[in-house]
Every structure is written in structure tokens, then in C-alpha cells.
Write an enzyme that holds these catalytic residues in place. Structure first.
Site, PDB file in Angstrom:
ATOM      1  N   GLY A 363      33.959  38.490  17.072  1.00 33.79           N
ATOM      2  CA  GLY A 363      35.164  38.915  17.774  1.00 33.79           C
ATOM      3  C   GLY A 363      36.283  39.300  16.831  1.00 33.79           C
ATOM      4  O   GLY A 363      36.067  39.713  15.688  1.00 33.79           O
ATOM      5  N   SER A 364      37.525  39.106  17.282  1.00 34.88           N
ATOM      6  CA  SER A 364      38.714  39.664  16.631  1.00 34.88           C
ATOM      7  C   SER A 364      38.970  39.158  15.223  1.00 34.88           C
ATOM      8  O   SER A 364      39.848  39.680  14.532  1.00 34.88           O
ATOM      9  CB  SER A 364      39.941  39.381  17.492  1.00 34.88           C
ATOM     10  OG  SER A 364      39.787  39.925  18.779  1.00 34.88           O
ATOM     11  N   VAL A 365      38.238  38.139  14.781  1.00 34.71           N
ATOM     12  CA  VAL A 365      38.468  37.594  13.450  1.00 34.71           C
ATOM     13  C   VAL A 365      38.314  38.662  12.371  1.00 34.71           C
ATOM     14  O   VAL A 365      38.892  38.559  11.279  1.00 34.71           O
ATOM     15  CB  VAL A 365      37.510  36.400  13.204  1.00 34.71           C
ATOM     16  CG1 VAL A 365      36.102  36.872  12.918  1.00 34.71           C
ATOM     17  CG2 VAL A 365      38.020  35.508  12.093  1.00 34.71           C
TER      18      VAL A 365
END
Length: 679
Positions: A363-365
Site C-alpha cells: 500500500g501507500s508506504v
């Protein structure tokens, strides 16, 4: 009849001539040959090297045991070992659980009287070639099992015989490695003279003072009973091993086998016929060298406990939790923990290696790498990087940021703010710009599929989607989704981390690269190879691991500043939609990127939470990366709660905050030991 007498007479004459040849002409020479003594070398194992943590605490040691061993003499035959095994069996009890049908049959046939009885039951045995006799005997016994049943005592003796038979001339094998009682030691020692080759000695087994949570990384050692692995037996034999030697079977124990094994003792043995006449120790052997790791044992134990606790409270169809803690400036892995969870029965098992071999959609990491790639690509610059966060609609599909699903929160965001609020829209627009595609709401997504290669190329520079080079076998590269034209819509998902899958250690390397100023450093778990001092502890350093830079990120200081400011604002920013505010109580201050991926497990909609962070925000000393796949869809802050606990454990266990001092210019903290490459 006269002809037969002539033939017999000639044969007797030939026999007499041969006897005269042997006794008169060569008798002295042959007598000397029989009496001649030969010299050979007997070898014995030594203690294996130990494994220590970064502070000198023992992670893997050697537990000493009294043992009964057997050294096979020269030209020792089966009946000799049979008699010795039966004598030894009077005083020594060994486990018989691994006794095979072949072991029982070999023991049964080692008795000359029993073998003769079996042969009498096999028709035509006298006409069978000598090399095939044993096969015939075994076939008979296997087909008549009632005829060679062994008593409990005989099974014990048969197990002893089997272990003796596994040795070859002048090699030593353990009959009983552990669990030898005081009574057994006394009685065996009293009767050693009756049992040629039997000795009272010492054996060693691996000991784990800090528990088994790291055993999957440390690896295992084969027992003397198992010996050399079948797939490497020839390789090891060529290196001077014996078939029954203990060797490293996996991970560090296997990878550093040449270092840990040591060198065997050597004894000169004089043999006359079948008897050992004299033994003189030539070389006492050398214990194996020791490994010192970068891992802190106390912190590792706490980290594994925290990860397990976090997974225990996850519920739903959660499949595990994994964490890596490392020094961003030299690649030292300070702790690596993980657990797997079976959603069907809720069973949780330790699996630290899941951090290097489980591929997870993070995800957004990854958005820090996406923004960095766009800056390097030139589609945004430090002075021109503002875009409007809005829902992106292409080909009838709408994708949007978590806080602006329907366009009610459209707003201008720059690169740092896009990281702070975790804007999916901003990242998708960057991908379209890198592909040279001009976005028009609702229009078909007519991009060149090469955009996947472009984005992945930048991600790879930070360590995402490529092997990190960690010094442990089994590391995976992650998983990449298809890149055909029909998958172009997934290029937008790729931009905000919801398509390809990465490992937790890749996320740790990626954040370390940002934290240290752009140097992708190879993570490692080995710190040094060291000898042993006179007290049995760590001795002098024989070899040490130095940081290895795999590549450098070609970004200007202004470009890096945009990214690091955004990561700082994730936790400490003022925007209403910042995603990491729960961690603003962590001291020293951290910079971070949270991650949330929409995932599925066997048809159930789930969410995968991740986090990549470093502390202190100025001159970072430590990186914490973690992943929690397939949580309940409404899970929100499990990752941040775990991160807070990990940082607390780190500053309490590994590095005191007293080593840091306040930076009066920024209000942040800096280390008294400055990083090798600052931001």
C-alpha cells in the site's frame, strides 16, 4: 584308473612345490609382512563455534554431555562388533525408536550360529555367489518375520550394533550422545577392557539460552545419527568430513559451516594386523570460530513478543505480522521478527524469515519512492510540484484518495503534502505524467505499458522489488503483476502501492535509503567472525563485515528535502488529513509513511497495513518497518500501535536517548554519533 592316479599325483606335486616356494624361498618375507605394523591417523570432532549477539551474549552455545563412543578398529568383522555390542548392551540402554527392519536383520545375521541356521532354510544357498548370499538371507528373513523376533534387550543391542556398523576403520561414532546416566558411565568404564573400541567421552549439542524465536534464522545442525545430508554427502566427504559428522543444515549454521566446524583432532595410530598397538595424539584439534551478529538478543526477544502480541489481537483472517529494525547507516539488522497465522484454526507460529520471503502488497508506504522517482524523472521539480487532489476517472473506473472519494475535498497539494495526507490521486497523476499521458476525465487510459518499467525502475533503486542482498538464504524478490495493455489501469494502482508485492526487509531498505541521504546499503546480520578467548568467550576479530553500498540515488538536496519533509509531516504536520498523527508522541521524533492496501484473502475483503519509519527525524539512527497482511477491513491503526511499542523497546534496550542531544535550531534531536550520510 591309472590315469586318475597320475592326475592326483601331479596335483600333489604342484601343491608341494607351492609350499616349498612360500616357506623356503619367501617364508621370511611373508612372515615379516604379517608382523609389519602400519601407521594411520584417527580423527575426532571438536566443539562447534558459537553464535553471539551484538553485545556478546550467547545466542547459540554448546551443551556438554557425557557420551559413550566407539572407534572401529582395522579389519573388524561383523561377529566382532556383534560380541562387543552385546557386552555393551548389558550396561548401556539406548533409544530404539529408529531401529529399522534392516537393522534388526543385520544384527540377527551377525551371529554366526543364527546365520548358519538361516542358510540351512534357503534352498540352493551353496550354489549362490558369495556376493549375493546376504541378499538371499535378507529376503528369507523379511518373508519369515516370526523367525527373527528380537527381545527388548536384543533390540537395544541391535541399535548399538547398527551404530557401530555405521563407522568405518579408525573413525569414531557416538553410541549414546546424551542422557548417559552415572550408573551407565561407571559400569561401562569398569568394563572397557572387555569391549575393544568403546570409550567414555564427551559430546556437544546446540543450546539456545535466549530461546528459539531466532532459530529459523540461526538454522539447525544435523545430529550424529543423521550425519551428512544426502544431497551434499560427496561434497562434504571431499572436504574431509566423515559420514556421521554433524553439519549445519540451514541458514547461518549452514552458510557459515566452514567457519563454525573447527578442525578435528588427529591421533597417530600404529596397527599390527587387526590390533591397535599404539596411539599418540598429534594435534588436539581447534574449536570452531564464533559468529557475532548485529542482532541485539534482548531487543530481539522483546520484538518477537511484540509482534506476536500484535498478531494475537488481530483477529479475522489475518495471516501474520512481520517487522525489521535496522541501522540505516551501516545495514546492521538489529532485530527481525515475524509470526504466521492460520486463519482456519487461529494457530500462530514464529517465522522471523517471513520478513525476507513473504511478499506482501504494502500500500501507500511506497509513496516516498514514487515521489522521488517523479522528481528524478523531471515531471515535477522542487519549485513546481503542486497538483489538485481529485478523483481520477478513466475508462469508466474511478479511483480516489481515501479522504476525497467523491470529490468533496478537492484541494491543491504539493509533493510533501501529498505524502502527509497519503494522496492516491497525486501519485496516479505522477504516473500519467511519467507516461506522457494527458489526463481527461472519463477518457480511455491510453498509456504506453512501459510505464510499469519506469515506475519499477525507480522503486528498484530504493530496494523495492529487488533482492536486498541480506546475508541469509531464501530471500525473495517480491511479486510483480502483469503489464499487458489490458492491465494499464493497474499502473495507477502501482503508483500508490496497491499492485506489486514486496517483502518487509525491502521496505526497511527503502526507508533506510531515504534516511541516510540516498545510499542503498546491503542489510546484514553477521557483524564479525571471532576467535575464542581463554575463558571460552569471544576472542579476537578475525574478519568483520563492512557496509556495502549497492547504489546511490541521484537526487539533489532540494529534491530529497521535499520527500523528508513530507515524511516528517505524516506524523507532525498540521493538515487535517495527516495519516500518522497517532505517532507524534514517540520520542525522539520520527518520520514515517503509513500504508494501507485493499486486499483479499480467499474471497474475503481485507486490509493490509504497513509502516516504514526512521528516528530521530534528524540524523536517523534506526529504521522500523512492519507489515500486517489481511486484517479486518475496518482495521486502522494496528501498525502505528505496534510501531510505538517497537520504538519504546529500542530506546529502552538498544540505544539510550542519553546518547542524543537536542538540536536547538530545529527542535528535533540529533545523534552524538552522526550518520554516515545525513539528510
Amino acid at each position: 584308473m591309472n590315469f586318475l592316479f597320475i592326475i592326483v599325483g601331479l596335483l600333489f606335486a604342484a601343491l608341494i612345490a607351492q609350499l616349498a616356494y612360500l616357506q623356503i624361498l619367501h617364508g621370511t618375507q611373508l612372515k615379516a609382512e604379517v608382523s609389519r605394523t602400519d601407521s594411520t591417523v584417527e580423527t575426532n570432532n571438536v566443539q562447534r563455534g558459537m553464535i553471539f549477539d551484538s553485545t556478546g551474549r550467547v545466542l547459540v552455545g554448546n551443551k556438554t554431555h557425557q557420551a559413550i563412543s566407539y572407534t572401529k578398529g582395522v579389519n573388524v568383522m561383523a561377529p566382532d562388533m556383534y560380541r562387543t555390542a552385546n557386552r555393551l548392551g548389558k550396561y548401556l540402554t539406548v533409544p530404539t525408536g529408529s531401529l529399522t527392519r534392516r537393522n534388526r536383520a543385520d544384527y540377527y545375521l551377525a551371529s554366526p550360529s543364527r546365520e548358519k541356521r538361516v542358510d540351512s532354510q534357503i534352498p540352493g544357498i551353496k550354489n549362490v555367489a558369495q556376493s549375493d548370499v546376504n541378499d538371499k538371507e535378507l529376503q528369507y528373513l523379511y518373508s519369515h518375520p516370526a523367525e527373527f523376533k528380537l527381545s527388548k534387550q536384543q533390540k537395544n543391542d541391535a541399535m548399538i550394533y547398527a551404530r557401530m556398523s555405521g563407522a568405518y576403520s579408525l573413525s569414531t561414532t557416538y553410541i549414546k550422545e546424551t542422557g548417559v546416566t552415572s550408573k551407565e558411565l561407571a559400569e561401562v568404564g569398569e568394563h572397557l577392557g572387555e569391549m575393544p573400541g568403546v570409550k567414555v567421552g564427551t559430546s556437544w549439542t546446540r543450546d539456545y539460552p535466549y530461546g528459539s524465536s531466532l532459530k529459523s534464522i540461526l538454522g539447525t545442525v544435523s545430529s550424529e545419527k543423521i550425519g551428512l545430508p544426502d544431497n551434499k554427502v560427496n561434497q562434504y566427504l571431499a572436504q574431509g568430513y566423515s559420514r556421521n559428522d554433524s553439519v549445519g543444515q540451514s541458514y547461518l549454521e549452514e552458510q557459515y559451516e566452514p567457519v563454525l566446524r573447527g578442525s578435528k583432532s588427529q591421533t597417530d595410530v600404529e596397527v599390527s594386523g587387526t590390533k591397535i598397538m599404539k596411539e599418540v595424539k598429534r594435534y588436539g584439534g581447534q574449536k570452531g570460530d564464533n559468529l557475532q551478529l548485529t542482532i541485539n538478543a534482548g531487543f530481539q526477544k522483546k520484538l518477537q513478543s511484540l509482534v506476536r502480541q500484535a498478531e494475537g489481537g488481530a483477529g479475522g483472517v489475518s495471516t501474520g505480522t512481520y517487522a525489521v529494525v535496522m541501522n540505516p547507516n551501516n545495514g546492521n539488522i538489529i532485530g527481525m521478527a515475524g509470526v504466521d497465522r492460520n486463519p482456519s484454526n487461529q494457530k500462530i507460529t514464529n517465522n522471523a524469515l517471513g520478513a525476507i520471503n513473504n511478499s506482501i502488497t504494502m500500500g501507500s508506504v511506497v509513496k516516498g519512492a514514487m515521489v522521488s522517482g517523479a522528481l528524478m524523472d523531471g515531471v515535477i521539480t522542487p519549485t513546481n510540484n503542486t497538483l489538485t487532489d481529485m478523483p481520477i476517472t478513466v475508462g469508466g473506473t474511478k479511483k480516489a484518495s481515501w479522504f476525497n472519494k467523491n470529490g468533496g475535498q478537492n484541494m491543491a497539494v504539493n509533493a510533501s503534502t501529498a505524502l502527509e495526507v497519503s494522496s492516491n490521486s497525486y501519485m496516479m497523476q505522477l504516473a500519467m505524467k511519467e507516461a506522457g499521458f494527458k489526463y481527461s476525465e472519463g477518457a480511455a487510459l491510453n498509456m504506453n505499458p512501459n510505464i510499469f518499467n519506469t515506475m519499477r525502475g525507480y522503486f528498484n533503486q530504493f530496494g523495492l522489488g529487488v533482492k536486498t542482498g541480506v546475508d541469509l538464504p531464501g530471500e525473495t524478490t517480491g511479486l510483480q503483476g502483469p503489464t499487458t495493455k489490458k492491465h494499464l489501469g493497474n499502473a495507477l494502482d502501482e503508483a500508490f502501492g496497491n499492485y506489486d508485492a514486496y517483502t518487509t526487509i525491502q521496505v526497511a531498505q527503502y526507508m533506510s535509503t531515504i534516511a541516510n541521504g540516498g545510499y542503498r546499503i546491503q542489510p546484514h546480520i553477521l557483524s564479525a567472525i571471532r576467535g575464542t578467548n581463554k575463558n571460552g568467550g569471544l576472542g579476537a576479530v578475525k574478519a568483520s563485515v563492512t557496509p556495502k553500498v549497492l547504489n546511490h540515488i541521484d537526487m539533489t538536496s532540494a529534491e530529497r528535502k521535499l520527500v523528508t519533509e513530507g515524511l516528517y509531516d505524516v506524523v507532525h504536520g498540521t493538515n487535517t488529513w495527516k495519516t500518522g498523527g497517532e505517532m507524534d508522541t514517540i520520542k525522539p521524533e520520527i518520520s514515517a509513511k503509513t500504508g494501507t492496501a485493499q486486499t483479499f484473502y480467499k474471497g474475503t475483503e481485507t486490509v493490509t497495513l504497513s509502516l516504514a519509519s526512521y528516528a530521530p527525524s534528524t540524523h536517523p539512527q534506526v529504521v522500523v518497518a512492519l507489515a500486517m497482511p489481511n486484517l479486518d477491513y475496518n482495521a486502522e491503526d494496528n501498525n502505528m500501535k505496534l510501531a510505538k511499542s517497537i520504538y519504546q523497546a529500542y530506546w529502552n534496550t538498544v540505544q539510550s536517548t542519553s546518547t542524543l542531544k537536542s538540536d536547538t535550531n530545529t527542535g528535533n534531536t540529533i545523534s552524538s554519533n552522526t550518520a554516515t550520510a545525513g539528510n
